[in-house]
Design a protein around this motif. Sequence first.
Motif, PDB file in Angstrom:
ATOM      1  N   ILE A   1       0.838  -1.203   0.000  1.00 16.11           N
ATOM      2  CA  ILE A   1       0.000   0.000   0.000  1.00 16.11           C
ATOM      3  C   ILE A   1       0.871   1.250   0.000  1.00 16.11           C
ATOM      4  CG2 ILE A   1      -1.671   1.329   1.355  1.00 16.11           C
ATOM      5  CD1 ILE A   1      -2.769  -1.411   2.342  1.00 16.11           C
ATOM      6  N   ALA A   2       1.921   1.239   0.836  1.00 17.39           N
ATOM      7  CA  ALA A   2       2.818   2.395   0.910  1.00 17.39           C
ATOM      8  C   ALA A   2       3.530   2.640  -0.411  1.00 17.39           C
ATOM      9  CB  ALA A   2       3.837   2.187   2.035  1.00 17.39           C
ATOM     10  N   ALA A   3       3.864   1.552  -1.125  1.00 13.72           N
ATOM     11  CA  ALA A   3       4.577   1.676  -2.399  1.00 13.72           C
ATOM     12  C   ALA A   3       3.641   2.015  -3.556  1.00 13.72           C
ATOM     13  CB  ALA A   3       5.314   0.372  -2.698  1.00 13.72           C
ATOM     14  N   GLY A   4       2.326   2.012  -3.299  1.00 15.59           N
ATOM     15  CA  GLY A   4       1.373   2.342  -4.348  1.00 15.59           C
ATOM     16  C   GLY A   4       0.943   1.162  -5.191  1.00 15.59           C
ATOM     17  N   ARG A   5       1.360  -0.051  -4.801  1.00 14.13           N
ATOM     18  CA  ARG A   5       0.937  -1.247  -5.544  1.00 14.13           C
ATOM     19  C   ARG A   5      -0.579  -1.399  -5.470  1.00 14.13           C
ATOM     20  NH1 ARG A   5       3.506  -5.784  -2.849  1.00 14.13           N
ATOM     21  NH2 ARG A   5       5.386  -4.725  -3.549  1.00 14.13           N
ATOM     22  N   TRP A   6      -1.127  -1.118  -4.263  1.00 19.47           N
ATOM     23  CA  TRP A   6      -2.576  -1.090  -4.083  1.00 19.47           C
ATOM     24  C   TRP A   6      -2.934   0.269  -3.503  1.00 19.47           C
ATOM     25  CZ3 TRP A   6      -0.110  -5.338  -1.265  1.00 19.47           C
ATOM     26  CH2 TRP A   6       0.036  -6.486  -2.057  1.00 19.47           C
ATOM     27  N   LYS A   7      -3.797   0.978  -4.186  1.00 21.37           N
ATOM     28  CA  LYS A   7      -4.207   2.307  -3.742  1.00 21.37           C
ATOM     29  C   LYS A   7      -5.598   2.248  -3.112  1.00 21.37           C
ATOM     30  CE  LYS A   7      -1.491   4.704  -7.299  1.00 21.37           C
ATOM     31  NZ  LYS A   7      -0.857   3.498  -7.849  1.00 21.37           N
ATOM     32  N   GLU A   8      -6.046   3.374  -2.544  1.00 17.96           N
ATOM     33  CA  GLU A   8      -7.373   3.430  -1.946  1.00 17.96           C
ATOM     34  C   GLU A   8      -8.421   2.942  -2.939  1.00 17.96           C
ATOM     35  OE1 GLU A   8      -8.337   7.221  -0.337  1.00 17.96           O
ATOM     36  OE2 GLU A   8      -6.597   7.316   0.979  1.00 17.96           O
ATOM     37  N   GLY A   9      -9.243   1.967  -2.504  1.00 18.12           N
ATOM     38  CA  GLY A   9     -10.285   1.430  -3.366  1.00 18.12           C
ATOM     39  C   GLY A   9      -9.864   0.214  -4.162  1.00 18.12           C
ATOM     40  N   ASP A  10      -8.561  -0.107  -4.195  1.00 19.08           N
ATOM     41  CA  ASP A  10      -8.085  -1.294  -4.914  1.00 19.08           C
ATOM     42  C   ASP A  10      -8.338  -2.550  -4.088  1.00 19.08           C
ATOM     43  OD1 ASP A  10      -7.200   0.326  -6.929  1.00 19.08           O
ATOM     44  OD2 ASP A  10      -5.051   0.097  -6.487  1.00 19.08           O
ATOM     45  N   VAL A  11      -8.620  -3.653  -4.788  1.00 16.40           N
ATOM     46  CA  VAL A  11      -8.779  -4.931  -4.110  1.00 16.40           C
ATOM     47  C   VAL A  11      -7.393  -5.537  -3.875  1.00 16.40           C
ATOM     48  CG1 VAL A  11      -9.015  -6.246  -6.269  1.00 16.40           C
ATOM     49  CG2 VAL A  11     -10.012  -7.140  -4.139  1.00 16.40           C
ATOM     50  N   ILE A  12      -7.175  -6.113  -2.700  1.00 13.58           N
ATOM     51  CA  ILE A  12      -5.902  -6.760  -2.392  1.00 13.58           C
ATOM     52  C   ILE A  12      -5.994  -8.236  -2.793  1.00 13.58           C
ATOM     53  CG2 ILE A  12      -5.458  -5.167  -0.492  1.00 13.58           C
ATOM     54  CD1 ILE A  12      -6.080  -7.627   1.390  1.00 13.58           C
ATOM     55  N   PRO A  13      -4.872  -8.978  -2.807  1.00 14.96           N
ATOM     56  CA  PRO A  13      -4.932 -10.409  -3.120  1.00 14.96           C
ATOM     57  C   PRO A  13      -5.899 -11.136  -2.189  1.00 14.96           C
ATOM     58  CG  PRO A  13      -2.664  -9.654  -3.149  1.00 14.96           C
ATOM     59  CD  PRO A  13      -3.480  -8.522  -2.619  1.00 14.96           C
ATOM     60  N   SER A  14      -6.575 -12.124  -2.732  1.00 13.39           N
ATOM     61  CA  SER A  14      -7.530 -12.894  -1.943  1.00 13.39           C
ATOM     62  C   SER A  14      -6.809 -13.675  -0.845  1.00 13.39           C
ATOM     63  CB  SER A  14      -8.288 -13.867  -2.837  1.00 13.39           C
ATOM     64  OG  SER A  14      -7.397 -14.857  -3.336  1.00 13.39           O
ATOM     65  N   GLU A  15      -7.576 -14.080   0.172  1.00 11.24           N
ATOM     66  CA  GLU A  15      -6.983 -14.879   1.249  1.00 11.24           C
ATOM     67  C   GLU A  15      -6.407 -16.175   0.685  1.00 11.24           C
ATOM     68  OE1 GLU A  15      -9.391 -15.429   4.677  1.00 11.24           O
ATOM     69  OE2 GLU A  15      -9.700 -13.280   5.026  1.00 11.24           O
ATOM     70  N   GLN A  16      -7.080 -16.758  -0.296  1.00  7.37           N
ATOM     71  CA  GLN A  16      -6.584 -17.992  -0.901  1.00  7.37           C
ATOM     72  C   GLN A  16      -5.228 -17.763  -1.573  1.00  7.37           C
ATOM     73  OE1 GLN A  16      -9.362 -19.792  -3.599  1.00  7.37           O
ATOM     74  NE2 GLN A  16      -7.993 -21.466  -4.176  1.00  7.37           N
ATOM     75  N   ALA A  17      -5.085 -16.605  -2.249  1.00  6.32           N
ATOM     76  CA  ALA A  17      -3.810 -16.286  -2.903  1.00  6.32           C
ATOM     77  C   ALA A  17      -2.708 -16.075  -1.871  1.00  6.32           C
ATOM     78  CB  ALA A  17      -3.975 -15.039  -3.774  1.00  6.32           C
ATOM     79  N   LEU A  18      -3.044 -15.429  -0.750  1.00  5.71           N
ATOM     80  CA  LEU A  18      -2.050 -15.199   0.302  1.00  5.71           C
ATOM     81  C   LEU A  18      -1.669 -16.502   0.992  1.00  5.71           C
ATOM     82  CD1 LEU A  18      -3.511 -11.891   1.796  1.00  5.71           C
ATOM     83  CD2 LEU A  18      -1.389 -12.127   0.484  1.00  5.71           C
ATOM     84  N   VAL A  19      -2.635 -17.409   1.159  1.00  5.14           N
ATOM     85  CA  VAL A  19      -2.345 -18.740   1.725  1.00  5.14           C
ATOM     86  C   VAL A  19      -1.301 -19.448   0.862  1.00  5.14           C
ATOM     87  CG1 VAL A  19      -3.299 -21.062   2.037  1.00  5.14           C
ATOM     88  CG2 VAL A  19      -4.524 -19.083   2.948  1.00  5.14           C
ATOM     89  N   LYS A  20      -1.508 -19.400  -0.446  1.00  5.58           N
ATOM     90  CA  LYS A  20      -0.589 -20.058  -1.376  1.00  5.58           C
ATOM     91  C   LYS A  20       0.774 -19.377  -1.394  1.00  5.58           C
ATOM     92  CE  LYS A  20      -0.280 -21.612  -6.185  1.00  5.58           C
ATOM     93  NZ  LYS A  20      -0.968 -21.650  -7.509  1.00  5.58           N
ATOM     94  N   GLN A  21       0.781 -18.034  -1.362  1.00  7.70           N
ATOM     95  CA  GLN A  21       2.041 -17.290  -1.427  1.00  7.70           C
ATOM     96  C   GLN A  21       2.910 -17.517  -0.203  1.00  7.70           C
ATOM     97  OE1 GLN A  21       1.606 -13.109  -2.317  1.00  7.70           O
ATOM     98  NE2 GLN A  21       3.661 -12.586  -1.623  1.00  7.70           N
TER      99      GLN A  21
END
Length: 239
Positions: free
Chosen positions: A24-44
Motif C-alpha cells: 500500500i505504501a509503495a502504491g501497488r494497491w491504492k485506496e479502493g483497490d482490491v488486495i490479493p484474496s486470502e486464498q492467494a495469500l495462503v498459497k504465497q
Amino acid sequence: MDDHTTQENTPIFQRIKDFLLAGIAAGRWKEGDVIPSEQALVKQFGVSRMTVNRAVRELTSEQVLTRRQGSGTYVAQQKYQATLLEIKSIADEVRARGHIHRSSLQLLERTKASDLLAKQFGLPPEHPLFHSLIVHFENGVPIQVEDRWVNPECAPDYMTQDFSSITPNEYLMAAAPLQGATYSIEALSAPRDIAEMLAIDTKQPCLVLRRQTRSGGKIASTATMWHPGHRYQFAGSFT
C-alpha cells in the motif's frame, strides 16, 4: 541480528500484514483497490487460512482495509487521527498506530518577522525568526504540511536540528517546555503549493489547525498545519 534472523523471529501473520502495508505504501494497491484474496495469500506464504485471516482481520480493524461481502477486501480510505487535548508529536501518533512515519523538509530558513508575525509573537518588526516547512507522511501517504515559525529566544538551536530524525514538536517540547497553547481549526481549500505537497486537488477541502505555543512567558512558535480532509480527522477525550 541480521534482517533474515529478524524476519524469522517475526510471527507469520505480522509478516503478511507488513507485506500488505508495504504494498500500500509503495502504491501497488491504492485506496479502493482490491488486495490479493486470502486464498492467494495462503498459497504465497504457505500458511493456513486462519493465519491469513488474522492478518487481514487486524488490518481491517485498524481501518487500513475494508471488507465488502461477496466482493473482496479493499484498501480503505484512510482517516488518520490527531488528538487535540494534548500536544503530541505527529511521529508518535503515527507509530502508535503501528504505521511508518517519515518527513520531508521543504524549507528551513532564518528570516525577519513581518509586521503581522511580529504582532503574533509580541516582538518588534524585523525581529529574527526561524521558519520551517515540512511534509509528514504515514505509510508513504502525505497527511500533513507543517508551516512553522519559531522564536529564536526560546529555541536557539532550531536551525541545526535534523528534521528527518526529529520533529519540530519533539525538539520544541525539550528546548522550550510548554507553558500553554491556543489553537483554532477551520476547513479551507488548499493553495496550489500545499495541494501539491499533499498530493490532492486544489478543490479538495483541508482541515487546517493553527496553533500558538508559549514557553517562559514568551510566544515560542506558531504553526499552521494542513491536513487532507478526506483522510484525516481530529479526536480527543477527557475524564
